[in-house]
Write a protein that holds these residues in place. Structure first.
Motif: not given
Length: 179
Positions: A30-40, A87-90, A139-153
């Protein structure tokens, strides 16, 4: 005036594997995506997207879900519309979990599953391709990270880190695995 450079806006994550041998319980990845806020950004995910779920705002969803690995092409496909995320999610981490079957005599790991492949793609450009061999004993693994930069990209970084545990324990720990 707006910038011509937009970063990553939309991506597709594909996962495929061969079915289990005849007479054996099916392999269910199963693919899994976790979304994280800029505060945590490295703590607990604000929300998870995995089998039978989607993000509250519809920006992350499974387009295809397989419980057996049968079929042609990628068995599971997840779409991420990063440009639409609040924009809450970084940060968004993408991972994979091998679901365990109570009929199994031992815990399965990725090395027990034939012909695994993961592809993370922006349009027709592959950002990452992996066969899970580096995490074959997990039995589980992270694959990649998407991060929002200071410019919003949004930017992408391949993060292949193995973990042993079920979906619940993996989800609780995945935000800190890339440190």
């Amino acid at each position: 005036m707006s910038s011509l450079r937009k970063g990553i806006e939309r991506v597709e994550v594909g996962l495929k594997w061969d079915p289990s041998p005849l007479g054996s319980p099916p392999h269910d990845l199963d693919l899994v995506a976790g979304t994280y806020t800029g505060e945590d950004p490295h703590g607990s995910p604000a929300y998870l997207v995995h089998f039978d779920s989607r993000s509250p705002d519809g920006t992350i969803h499974l387009d295809r879900d397989s419980r057996t690995g049968q079929g042609f092409g990628f068995d599971e496909v997840m779409s991420l519309e990063l440009e639409r995320l609040s924009p809450t999610y970084a940060r968004v981490l993408v991972g994979v979990v091998l679901q365990q079957n109570e009929r199994q005599e031992r815990t399965l790991v990725f090395g027990d599953v034939s012909n695994t492949a993961v592809r993370i793609r922006k349009g027709y450009t592959d950002l990452s391709q992996h066969d899970l061999s580096a995490v074959a004993g997990n039995s589980a693994a992270t694959l990649g990270e998407f991060a929002r930069g200071a410019d919003g990209e949004w930017s992408f970084r391949e993060v292949i880190r193995g973990f042993d545990g079920d979906l619940t324990t993996f989800a609780a720990a995945m935000g800190a695995l890339d440190r």
